[in-house]
Write an enzyme that holds these catalytic residues in place. Structure first.
Site, PDB file in Angstrom:
ATOM      1  N   SER A 122      71.449  32.853 -17.489  1.00 38.96           N
ATOM      2  CA  SER A 122      71.537  32.820 -16.019  1.00 38.96           C
ATOM      3  C   SER A 122      71.986  31.717 -15.576  1.00 38.96           C
ATOM      4  CB  SER A 122      70.554  32.736 -16.197  1.00 38.96           C
ATOM      5  OG  SER A 122      69.139  32.266 -16.620  1.00 38.96           O
ATOM      6  N   GLU A 155      74.558  41.525 -13.270  1.00 42.43           N
ATOM      7  CA  GLU A 155      76.002  40.686 -12.497  1.00 42.43           C
ATOM      8  C   GLU A 155      76.869  40.285 -13.789  1.00 42.43           C
ATOM      9  OE1 GLU A 155      74.537  36.618 -11.745  1.00 42.43           O
ATOM     10  OE2 GLU A 155      75.984  36.905  -9.823  1.00 42.43           O
TER      11      GLU A 155
HETATM   12  P1  NAD Z   1      62.618  33.964 -24.252  1.00 46.02           P
HETATM   13  O1  NAD Z   1      62.469  32.398 -24.520  1.00 46.02           O
HETATM   14  O2  NAD Z   1      61.731  34.797 -24.100  1.00 46.02           O
HETATM   15  O3  NAD Z   1      63.344  34.449 -25.824  1.00 46.02           O
HETATM   16  C1  NAD Z   1      64.025  33.840 -26.686  1.00 46.02           C
HETATM   17  C2  NAD Z   1      64.211  34.102 -28.104  1.00 46.02           C
HETATM   18  O4  NAD Z   1      65.352  34.153 -28.404  1.00 46.02           O
HETATM   19  C3  NAD Z   1      63.128  34.245 -28.766  1.00 46.02           C
HETATM   20  O5  NAD Z   1      61.719  35.540 -29.079  1.00 46.02           O
HETATM   21  C4  NAD Z   1      63.237  33.469 -29.777  1.00 46.02           C
HETATM   22  O6  NAD Z   1      62.665  33.219 -31.031  1.00 46.02           O
HETATM   23  C5  NAD Z   1      64.985  33.771 -29.688  1.00 46.02           C
HETATM   24  N1  NAD Z   1      66.062  32.860 -30.143  1.00 46.02           N
HETATM   25  C6  NAD Z   1      65.723  31.143 -30.141  1.00 46.02           C
HETATM   26  N2  NAD Z   1      67.511  31.252 -30.928  1.00 46.02           N
HETATM   27  C7  NAD Z   1      67.471  31.986 -31.691  1.00 46.02           C
HETATM   28  C8  NAD Z   1      68.788  31.869 -32.779  1.00 46.02           C
HETATM   29  N3  NAD Z   1      69.485  31.701 -32.612  1.00 46.02           N
HETATM   30  N4  NAD Z   1      68.686  33.456 -33.138  1.00 46.02           N
HETATM   31  C9  NAD Z   1      68.187  34.552 -33.091  1.00 46.02           C
HETATM   32  N5  NAD Z   1      66.819  34.541 -31.834  1.00 46.02           N
HETATM   33  C10 NAD Z   1      66.851  33.284 -30.907  1.00 46.02           C
HETATM   34  O7  NAD Z   1      63.594  34.213 -23.201  1.00 46.02           O
HETATM   35  P2  NAD Z   1      63.580  34.719 -21.882  1.00 46.02           P
HETATM   36  O8  NAD Z   1      63.296  34.544 -20.968  1.00 46.02           O
HETATM   37  O9  NAD Z   1      63.903  36.768 -22.461  1.00 46.02           O
HETATM   38  O10 NAD Z   1      65.877  34.023 -22.060  1.00 46.02           O
HETATM   39  C11 NAD Z   1      66.922  35.129 -22.608  1.00 46.02           C
HETATM   40  C12 NAD Z   1      68.265  34.708 -22.198  1.00 46.02           C
HETATM   41  O11 NAD Z   1      68.200  35.462 -21.292  1.00 46.02           O
HETATM   42  C13 NAD Z   1      67.976  32.973 -21.252  1.00 46.02           C
HETATM   43  O12 NAD Z   1      69.663  32.988 -21.577  1.00 46.02           O
HETATM   44  C14 NAD Z   1      68.020  33.114 -20.241  1.00 46.02           C
HETATM   45  O13 NAD Z   1      68.315  32.675 -18.864  1.00 46.02           O
HETATM   46  C15 NAD Z   1      68.442  34.863 -19.811  1.00 46.02           C
HETATM   47  N6  NAD Z   1      67.439  35.156 -18.585  1.00 46.02           N
HETATM   48  C16 NAD Z   1      65.859  35.038 -18.305  1.00 46.02           C
HETATM   49  C17 NAD Z   1      65.451  35.453 -16.909  1.00 46.02           C
HETATM   50  C18 NAD Z   1      63.989  35.592 -16.972  1.00 46.02           C
HETATM   51  O14 NAD Z   1      63.874  35.964 -15.643  1.00 46.02           O
HETATM   52  N7  NAD Z   1      63.278  35.458 -17.567  1.00 46.02           N
HETATM   53  C19 NAD Z   1      66.110  36.244 -16.362  1.00 46.02           C
HETATM   54  C20 NAD Z   1      67.907  36.096 -16.961  1.00 46.02           C
HETATM   55  C21 NAD Z   1      67.974  35.833 -17.926  1.00 46.02           C
END
Ligand code: NAD
Length: 292
Positions: A122, A155
């Site tokens: 994001s 996006e």
């Molecule tokens: P989250 O913490 O819920 O999930 C992340 C997952 O990635 C975890 O399950 C973790 O175990 C896994 N992970 C970490 N390192 C890893 C690796 N090297 N290999 C495999 N798995 C790995 O996070 P999220 O909220 O799902 O966010 C994920 C991405 O999406 C981020 O880049 C975030 O900025 C983006 N994002 C989040 C939102 C939101 O509202 N949460 C909205 C849009 C974008």
């Protein structure tokens, strides 16, 4: 690869976003390889998708056969090896440039050269993430909104080297999943957070400086501007730590003081009042008396 030849999607990271992306892709008829390094996260994701689809069936929004077919298309994988079979990969691991760079370098080695590698970041620069690979023309941002099955926007972020063909395939994929894609250039905050976060920050400044009370600030934006949620409630929903991190990226990236995070936001993050996820932010989620 052309969008029409995409059959198998790899999703890396099965947290809040990755599982939503996996669900939507499976419901869109694609085979999904859902990978997480954390076996418990992978299990939780599979259970979440199951119950989310079951709810859709109960509401009459999804035929039982479609539910079963979508579940059958998702293969949770604890090892990353099978990702070599993916035709398109969407990364949704934690929001850290170091972690994403490692994941992209590994995917670059494992996936066929024509495969597009997309990041759901994001706020991190796509151009920087792409530089961890030898295929920067096939690296792109694919920023889904939360919750993925509900929100219509994707996006798509063009890094410095992202090719027109990569953008086209990614737009086509987003559309095939029932989403509306927009293309943003790779500048801090892309389009969405560049506009959203200063609005949230200004609402926090309005509270900090006493321009209005919490409920009045949120009511102005809900009833006066027809926003479905007030900015302070939205900040709580997103997470105040996430809001602060994105504002810092805007502030550093543009070097413009107009993006400076409000001291009240910093103080709340320091106190561990991170919003809905910690039980307390601008609103109190643990107690009935939350007026301020
Ligand atoms: P989250 O913490 O819920 O999930 C992340 C997952 O990635 C975890 O399950 C973790 O175990 C896994 N992970 C970490 N390192 C890893 C690796 N090297 N290999 C495999 N798995 C790995 O996070 P999220 O909220 O799902 O966010 C994920 C991405 O999406 C981020 O880049 C975030 O900025 C983006 N994002 C989040 C939102 C939101 O509202 N949460 C909205 C849009 C974008």
């Amino acid at each position: 690869m052309e969008q029409s030849s995409l059959k198998t999607i790899g999703v890396v990271g099965s947290g809040q976003m990755g599982r939503g992306i996996a669900q939507v892709a499976a419901q869109g008829g694609l085979s999904v390889l859902l990978h997480d390094q954390d076996a418990a996260a992978l299990q939780a994701a599979a259970a979440f998708i199951e119950s989310s689809l079951k709810r859709q069936v109960e509401k009459g929004a999804l035929p039982e056969a479609a539910r079963a077919a979508a579940i059958a298309r998702i293969r949770p994988i604890a090892e990353s090896g099978p990702l070599a079979d993916a035709d398109f990969v969407i990364e949704a691991v934690s929001e850290s440039l170091a972690v994403k760079a490692r994941v992209f370098a590994a995917l670059d080695g494992a996936c066929r050269p024509e495969v597009i590698l997309a990041s759901n970041t994001s706020s991190l620069p796509i151009t920087k993430i792409a530089s961890a690979t030898r295929r920067p023309d096939r690296v792109v941002g694919m920023h889904f909104m939360n919750p993925v099955p509900v929100m219509e926007l994707v996006e798509i972020v063009a890094g410095q080297a992202t090719s027109a063909a990569t953008l086209e395939t990614t737009r086509g994929l987003a559309k095939s999943l029932g989403k509306t894609p927009v293309v943003a250039q790779d500048y801090p905050g892309f389009i969405s957070n560049r506009i959203l976060m200063p609005m949230i920050n200004e609402a926090i400044y309005a509270l900090y400086e006493g321009a209005g009370r919490r409920d009045d600030i949120d009511t102005v934006m809900r009833l006066g501007m027809r926003h479905p949620m007030g900015p302070l409630a939205l900040a709580d929903f997103i997470g105040l730590d996430t809001c602060l991190a994105i504002l810092e990226i805007l502030h550093d990236g543009f070097g413009d003081p107009k993006y400076r995070p409000c001291p009240l936001l910093r103080r709340m993050v320091d106190a561990g009042h991170l919003g809905k996820k910690s039980g307390r932010g601008f609103y109190d989620y643990g107690s009935r008396d939350s007026s301020r």
